[in-house]
Design an enzyme around this catalytic site. Structure first.
Site, PDB file in Angstrom:
ATOM      1  N   GLU A 246      44.567  38.438  37.093  1.00 60.61           N
ATOM      2  CA  GLU A 246      43.931  37.409  37.932  1.00 60.61           C
ATOM      3  C   GLU A 246      44.457  36.014  37.625  1.00 60.61           C
ATOM      4  O   GLU A 246      43.921  35.303  36.769  1.00 60.61           O
ATOM      5  CB  GLU A 246      42.400  37.435  37.759  1.00 60.61           C
ATOM      6  CG  GLU A 246      41.703  36.412  38.667  1.00 60.61           C
ATOM      7  CD  GLU A 246      40.176  36.396  38.553  1.00 60.61           C
ATOM      8  OE1 GLU A 246      39.622  37.180  37.763  1.00 60.61           O
ATOM      9  OE2 GLU A 246      39.552  35.590  39.246  1.00 60.61           O
TER      10      GLU A 246
ATOM     11  N   LYS B 118      44.613  40.212  41.397  1.00 61.16           N
ATOM     12  CA  LYS B 118      43.435  39.491  41.930  1.00 61.16           C
ATOM     13  C   LYS B 118      43.805  38.018  42.092  1.00 61.16           C
ATOM     14  O   LYS B 118      43.576  37.198  41.195  1.00 61.16           O
ATOM     15  CB  LYS B 118      42.235  39.664  40.978  1.00 61.16           C
ATOM     16  CG  LYS B 118      40.997  38.893  41.415  1.00 61.16           C
ATOM     17  CD  LYS B 118      39.738  39.301  40.660  1.00 61.16           C
ATOM     18  CE  LYS B 118      38.571  38.405  41.011  1.00 61.16           C
ATOM     19  NZ  LYS B 118      37.289  38.858  40.506  1.00 61.16           N
TER      20      LYS B 118
END
Ligand code: 5MM
Length: 338
Positions: free
Chosen positions: A174, A216
């Protein structure tokens, strides 16, 4: 299941990830905003209400948990990871220890948590987690993000991913380019491209099996204080372009963060991305605020009315489930009576 199968399941069409991994400090802010005391009991009660809702079976593929929640027991006596598994979703765990000041840089952050991670992963696996999450943050200004911030965070993300795969779990990678600021959508495109490139360069150096990972990222958006108005179509087009240019084809899919978008914006933008998706990547959600905001408000006012809270959460989760298949529209959104 091996990590490639788990990663595919996490981004399967029709479902997405519930990011319920707020650390205690963040949870305190969220609960304060609805005038609820941040006790362990309240944190568990709210989360358990979500995890036992119907949409867990229809629209949620996995749940990211905070360390505290992974160890908690639900009111029915089974553990929280067991409760999540019962609905067919996969329990996951946030393993970073937060974004801290990056020494040598002005106001930028480096995500910490690598020390002792190998041992923690063994324990998390035994507790039932099958994927992990680590979030790096990058701000945009005239001098940020710096090379130092981009390179050091990419290096940490890659080291984290290697340790997670060694433990037979899927790393969610992420890198979040923050929405704060006045920057244009094109600036967000350029910065996200550089950040993603550096991350995948480091993941390659660290021999990561990309088929056993999930990305992500942020969507490509103008800064929150930018005067420029852009349509969902433009956001979708630029987001897809950016990912097509910068994501290796082995990665099975993307689970976007919501990053401060409203609930409906986050759903609509994901729907638009899926409408024009001409790749083999699966695009889904891994939303925190954009899945929980309305449910949290309802819960704060009607804590004992579990069904009422779940109805609100189910609607949001199902709307996002529809958007992973480009089946969402305004009419569907409004077809909801609280
Ligand atoms: C749910 O929020 C997560 C936890 O944040 P802290 O570690 O700061 O408590 C956060 O990492 C989240 O998973 C992502 O940022 C996506 O959440 P949003 O709300 O942006 O969809």
């Amino acid at each position: 299941m091996n990590i490639e199968e788990i990663a595919k399941m996490m981004v399967a069409k029709g479902k997405g990830i519930l990011a319920a991994d707020e650390s205690t400090g963040t949870m305190e802010k969220r609960l304060k905003s609805v005038n609820v005391e941040c006790t362990e009991k309240n944190r568990l009660n709210f989360r358990e209400t979500l995890f036992s809702s119907n949409s867990m079976k229809t629209s949620i593929s996995g749940v990211i948990l905070f360390d505290e929640t992974l160890r908690q027991t639900s009111s029915s006596g089974i553990s929280i990871p067991e409760l999540i598994k019962k609905s067919g979703a996969i329990p996951g765990i946030k393993v970073d220890r937060g974004a801290k000041s990056l020494a040598g840089s002005d106001k930028e952050k480096i995500t910490e948590g690598l020390d002792g991670l190998r041992d923690r992963m063994k324990e998390y696996y035994d507790l039932g987690a099958r994927f992990a999450k680590w979030r790096a943050v990058y701000s945009i200004s005239s001098s940020h993000p710096s090379d130092q911030c981009i390179k050091s965070n990419a290096h940490a993300l890659a080291r984290y991913a290697a340790i997670v795969q060694e433990a037979k779990m899927v790393p969610i990678v992420e890198p979040e380019v923050l929405m704060d600021g006045e920057h244009t959508i094109d600036k967000c495109f350029d910065v996200t491209s550089i950040v993603l490139n550096e991350c995948y360069k480091e993941l390659k150096i660290h021999n990561i099996n990309l088929k056993g990972t999930v990305l992500k990222p942020n969507m490509i958006l103008p800064g929150a204080s930018c005067k420029q108005k852009v349509s969902a179509e433009e956001i979708a087009k630029k987001t897809l372009d950016c990912l097509k240019k910068n994501m290796p084809k082995e990665v099975p899919g993307v689970a976007f963060l919501s990053g401060g978008q409203s609930e409906v914006e986050a759903t609509k933008n994901l729907n638009e991305i899926n409408k024009i998706n001409d790749t083999n990547f699966h695009f889904t959600f891994s939303y925190g605020r954009a899945l929980q905001q309305s449910a949290l408000k309802t819960w704060s006012k009607s804590m004992s009315d579990t069904k009422k809270v779940q109805k609100v959460f189910d609607h949001r989760a199902n709307m996002n489930g529809a958007s992973t298949q480009a089946k969402w529209d305004e009419k569907l959104e409004q077809n909801f009576a609280a």
